[in-house]
Enzyme design. Structure first.
Site, PDB file in Angstrom:
ATOM      1  N   ARG A 168      60.215 -48.984 -85.878  1.00 54.68           N
ATOM      2  CA  ARG A 168      61.602 -49.415 -85.647  1.00 54.68           C
ATOM      3  C   ARG A 168      61.950 -49.526 -84.160  1.00 54.68           C
ATOM      4  O   ARG A 168      63.080 -49.261 -83.742  1.00 54.68           O
ATOM      5  CB  ARG A 168      62.595 -48.435 -86.309  1.00 54.68           C
ATOM      6  CG  ARG A 168      62.588 -48.436 -87.824  1.00 54.68           C
ATOM      7  CD  ARG A 168      63.054 -49.766 -88.400  1.00 54.68           C
ATOM      8  NE  ARG A 168      63.289 -49.670 -89.818  1.00 54.68           N
ATOM      9  CZ  ARG A 168      62.346 -49.788 -90.761  1.00 54.68           C
ATOM     10  NH1 ARG A 168      61.092 -50.025 -90.419  1.00 54.68           N
ATOM     11  NH2 ARG A 168      62.661 -49.695 -92.035  1.00 54.68           N
ATOM     12  N   SER A 241      69.322 -49.007 -93.426  1.00 52.64           N
ATOM     13  CA  SER A 241      69.220 -47.596 -93.033  1.00 52.64           C
ATOM     14  C   SER A 241      70.032 -47.368 -91.761  1.00 52.64           C
ATOM     15  O   SER A 241      69.857 -48.087 -90.781  1.00 52.64           O
ATOM     16  CB  SER A 241      67.766 -47.230 -92.727  1.00 52.64           C
ATOM     17  OG  SER A 241      66.946 -47.510 -93.818  1.00 52.64           O
ATOM     18  N   GLU A 337      69.817 -45.851 -86.156  1.00 52.87           N
ATOM     19  CA  GLU A 337      68.881 -46.979 -86.122  1.00 52.87           C
ATOM     20  C   GLU A 337      69.499 -48.280 -85.596  1.00 52.87           C
ATOM     21  O   GLU A 337      68.909 -48.924 -84.723  1.00 52.87           O
ATOM     22  CB  GLU A 337      68.285 -47.153 -87.525  1.00 52.87           C
ATOM     23  CG  GLU A 337      66.944 -47.852 -87.539  1.00 52.87           C
ATOM     24  CD  GLU A 337      67.103 -49.324 -87.360  1.00 52.87           C
ATOM     25  OE1 GLU A 337      66.442 -49.897 -86.486  1.00 52.87           O
ATOM     26  OE2 GLU A 337      67.918 -49.930 -88.069  1.00 52.87           O
TER      27      GLU A 337
HETATM   28  N1  EPU Z   1      65.566 -40.045-100.969  1.00 56.24           N
HETATM   29  C1  EPU Z   1      66.402 -39.111-101.551  1.00 56.24           C
HETATM   30  N2  EPU Z   1      67.747 -39.356-101.566  1.00 56.24           N
HETATM   31  C2  EPU Z   1      68.266 -40.476-101.033  1.00 56.24           C
HETATM   32  C3  EPU Z   1      67.419 -41.419-100.428  1.00 56.24           C
HETATM   33  C4  EPU Z   1      66.064 -41.188-100.419  1.00 56.24           C
HETATM   34  O1  EPU Z   1      65.950 -38.083-102.044  1.00 56.24           O
HETATM   35  O2  EPU Z   1      69.497 -40.628-101.100  1.00 56.24           O
HETATM   36  C5  EPU Z   1      64.120 -39.826-101.011  1.00 56.24           C
HETATM   37  C6  EPU Z   1      63.490 -40.765-102.036  1.00 56.24           C
HETATM   38  O3  EPU Z   1      63.473 -40.225-103.310  1.00 56.24           O
HETATM   39  C7  EPU Z   1      62.106 -40.953-101.480  1.00 56.24           C
HETATM   40  C8  EPU Z   1      62.303 -40.826 -99.981  1.00 56.24           C
HETATM   41  O4  EPU Z   1      63.538 -40.187 -99.776  1.00 56.24           O
HETATM   42  O5  EPU Z   1      61.275 -39.919-101.902  1.00 56.24           O
HETATM   43  C9  EPU Z   1      62.233 -42.170 -99.265  1.00 56.24           C
HETATM   44  O6  EPU Z   1      63.243 -43.058 -99.763  1.00 56.24           O
HETATM   45  P1  EPU Z   1      63.013 -44.637 -99.830  1.00 56.24           P
HETATM   46  O7  EPU Z   1      61.745 -44.924-100.543  1.00 56.24           O
HETATM   47  O8  EPU Z   1      64.244 -45.254-100.364  1.00 56.24           O
HETATM   48  O9  EPU Z   1      62.744 -45.090 -98.336  1.00 56.24           O
HETATM   49  P2  EPU Z   1      63.352 -44.605 -96.945  1.00 56.24           P
HETATM   50  O10 EPU Z   1      62.300 -43.848 -96.199  1.00 56.24           O
HETATM   51  O11 EPU Z   1      64.654 -43.936 -97.149  1.00 56.24           O
HETATM   52  C10 EPU Z   1      62.516 -46.642 -95.545  1.00 56.24           C
HETATM   53  C11 EPU Z   1      63.105 -47.645 -94.595  1.00 56.24           C
HETATM   54  C12 EPU Z   1      63.832 -48.747 -95.375  1.00 56.24           C
HETATM   55  C13 EPU Z   1      62.821 -49.433 -96.287  1.00 56.24           C
HETATM   56  C14 EPU Z   1      62.238 -48.363 -97.233  1.00 56.24           C
HETATM   57  C15 EPU Z   1      61.123 -48.948 -98.066  1.00 56.24           C
HETATM   58  C16 EPU Z   1      63.627 -46.495 -92.515  1.00 56.24           C
HETATM   59  C17 EPU Z   1      64.686 -45.948 -91.626  1.00 56.24           C
HETATM   60  N3  EPU Z   1      64.042 -47.001 -93.681  1.00 56.24           N
HETATM   61  O12 EPU Z   1      63.604 -46.000 -96.222  1.00 56.24           O
HETATM   62  O13 EPU Z   1      64.265 -49.713 -94.416  1.00 56.24           O
HETATM   63  O14 EPU Z   1      63.430 -50.464 -97.037  1.00 56.24           O
HETATM   64  O15 EPU Z   1      61.651 -47.293 -96.465  1.00 56.24           O
HETATM   65  O16 EPU Z   1      60.002 -49.144 -97.273  1.00 56.24           O
HETATM   66  O17 EPU Z   1      62.446 -46.473 -92.148  1.00 56.24           O
HETATM   67  C18 EPU Z   1      66.103 -50.383 -93.043  1.00 56.24           C
HETATM   68  O18 EPU Z   1      65.408 -50.117 -92.070  1.00 56.24           O
HETATM   69  O19 EPU Z   1      67.263 -50.824 -92.916  1.00 56.24           O
HETATM   70  C19 EPU Z   1      65.584 -50.137 -94.391  1.00 56.24           C
HETATM   71  C20 EPU Z   1      66.324 -50.298 -95.471  1.00 56.24           C
END
Ligand code: EPU
Length: 347
Positions: A168, A241, A337
């Site tokens: 990022r 995010s 971010e």
């Molecule tokens: N989780 C929770 N509660 C929540 C949200 C997430 O427990 O409210 C847990 C989920 O269960 C999972 C973990 O956190 O085990 C990760 O969640 P998720 O798979 O939704 O991905 P993320 O790490 O929260 C990142 C990127 C997203 C991207 C997704 C999929 C960043 C900051 N965000 O989110 O990117 O779509 O992975 O690859 O790296 C963005 O940058 O705007 C964005 C949406």
């Protein structure tokens, strides 16, 4: 200055920021040709005004009064530079909608970008934060970024290495007011393998043999997963995010795991791991919380939302509360971010 270079005063940007804030730019100029940029920058510099570019406005928090000159990046073309046995090389205008571009590549049978489907914003904004999702980052496919360097007043082509891409992040975030990106050159190799190791995709394709998985099927799956978890900015204002997933040492992770055995983490390097910020925020009880006109999305706590009538300072107050509570609970700093543009300072 001829008419296509003349900035427009008091330009409304509500439709041009996915948070849907009421924003008015002091001056704005739609840029459809790269040649418009040098005189526009000169104009702002001569007037002593701050300036910045705006693509889809999907990764930026804008103040109600946006001072100085805002360049609205609308350069719109897709050019096939090479189509060889090993790869397809494409040159794409900064103003092209990212998701439309991903769909176009798949229609042309060019694979690789399917995991990045449905990310809001423009092609020119993609390198700035090195957009990434479902195990893929755009840096893997960028060969060159074409830009106007406002510091040296020269056109430049930045190689992938020059862009200094990390999670990022890129040179464009390090030097925020220096480069106006006009086009991006992508290399899409013909050799292709599905990338479905990310948990949501692995679950989606759990019963399918890997050989039967096509790029289009991944594109469809990513669209379905994103639609389920992330609010559509056309319906609920958001910038995806709101925080980066924090990178911490494996040592710190081990001590956190003793206290919070369920903590969600991914290996980042031999010595560091990335924590799921969404999980941390969720555990602090913020998921679905509403504070005035802003709130935390009820299906993904990493996304802050705006349902109308709110503004940047309201949103940043909520962000601060979240940062404070996460720091208190887990000892981890959450880094915002999107790019925050201050009402008075130049970016
Ligand atoms: N989780 C929770 N509660 C929540 C949200 C997430 O427990 O409210 C847990 C989920 O269960 C999972 C973990 O956190 O085990 C990760 O969640 P998720 O798979 O939704 O991905 P993320 O790490 O929260 C990142 C990127 C997203 C991207 C997704 C999929 C960043 C900051 N965000 O989110 O990117 O779509 O992975 O690859 O790296 C963005 O940058 O705007 C964005 C949406």
């Amino acid at each position: 200055m001829n008419s296509d270079c003349k900035p427009l005063a008091n330009y409304p940007l509500r439709e041009r920021n996915t948070l849907g804030f009421e924003v008015v730019a002091e001056w704005a100029l739609p840029i459809t040709q790269a040649e418009q940029i040098p005189p526009a920058i000169r104009w702002a510099k001569n007037a002593g005004l701050p300036y910045r570019t705006l693509g889809g406005g999907s990764n930026v928090v804008l103040p109600a009064q946006l001072p100085g000159l805002t360049l609205l990046m609308d350069i719109d073309f897709i050019e096939v530079l090479e189509n060889q046995a090993a790869k397809t090389r494409l040159r794409v205008g900064a103003g092209v909608n990212w998701h439309d571009f991903v769909r176009w590549t798949l229609d042309q049978n060019c694979r690789g970008l399917e995991n990045l489907a449905l990310i809001p914003g423009t092609v020119g904004a993609a390198p700035i934060q090195n957009i990434g999702a479902y195990g893929v980052e755009v840096k893997e496919y960028i060969d060159t970024v074409e830009a106007f360097d406002c510091q040296t007043n020269q056109w430049v082509s930045l190689s992938n290495k020059d862009c200094r891409f990390t999670y990022r992040h890129s040179v464009f975030k390090d030097e925020p007011n220096r480069f106006v990106i006009t086009a991006v050159i992508f290399d899409l190799p013909k050799v292709w393998q599905p990338r479905i190791s990310y948990a949501d995709l692995a679950n989606h394709f759990a019963n399918r043999s890997i050989d039967a998985i096509t790029a289009s099927a991944i594109f469809d799956a990513v669209c379905a997963i994103r639609t389920q978890k992330l609010p559509d900015p056309k319906v609920i204002g958001n910038v995806g995010s709101f925080f980066q997933n924090p990178v911490i040492s494996n040592q710190q992770l081990q001590s956190l795991k003793r206290q919070f055995p369920q903590i969600v983490s991914y290996p980042e390097s031999a010595t560091h791991s990335k924590l799921a910020a969404g999980w941390l925020i969720d555990q602090c009880g913020f998921k679905g919380v509403q504070m005035g006109n802003v709130g935390v999305h009820d299906k993904q706590a990493l996304v802050l939302t705006h349902r109308g009538g709110g503004n940047a300072s309201e949103l940043l107050k909520l962000a601060e509360q979240i940062q404070r509570k996460v720091k208190e609970t887990f000892g981890v700093e959450l880094v915002i971010e999107p790019i925050i543009i201050n009402g008075s300072a130049s970016l």
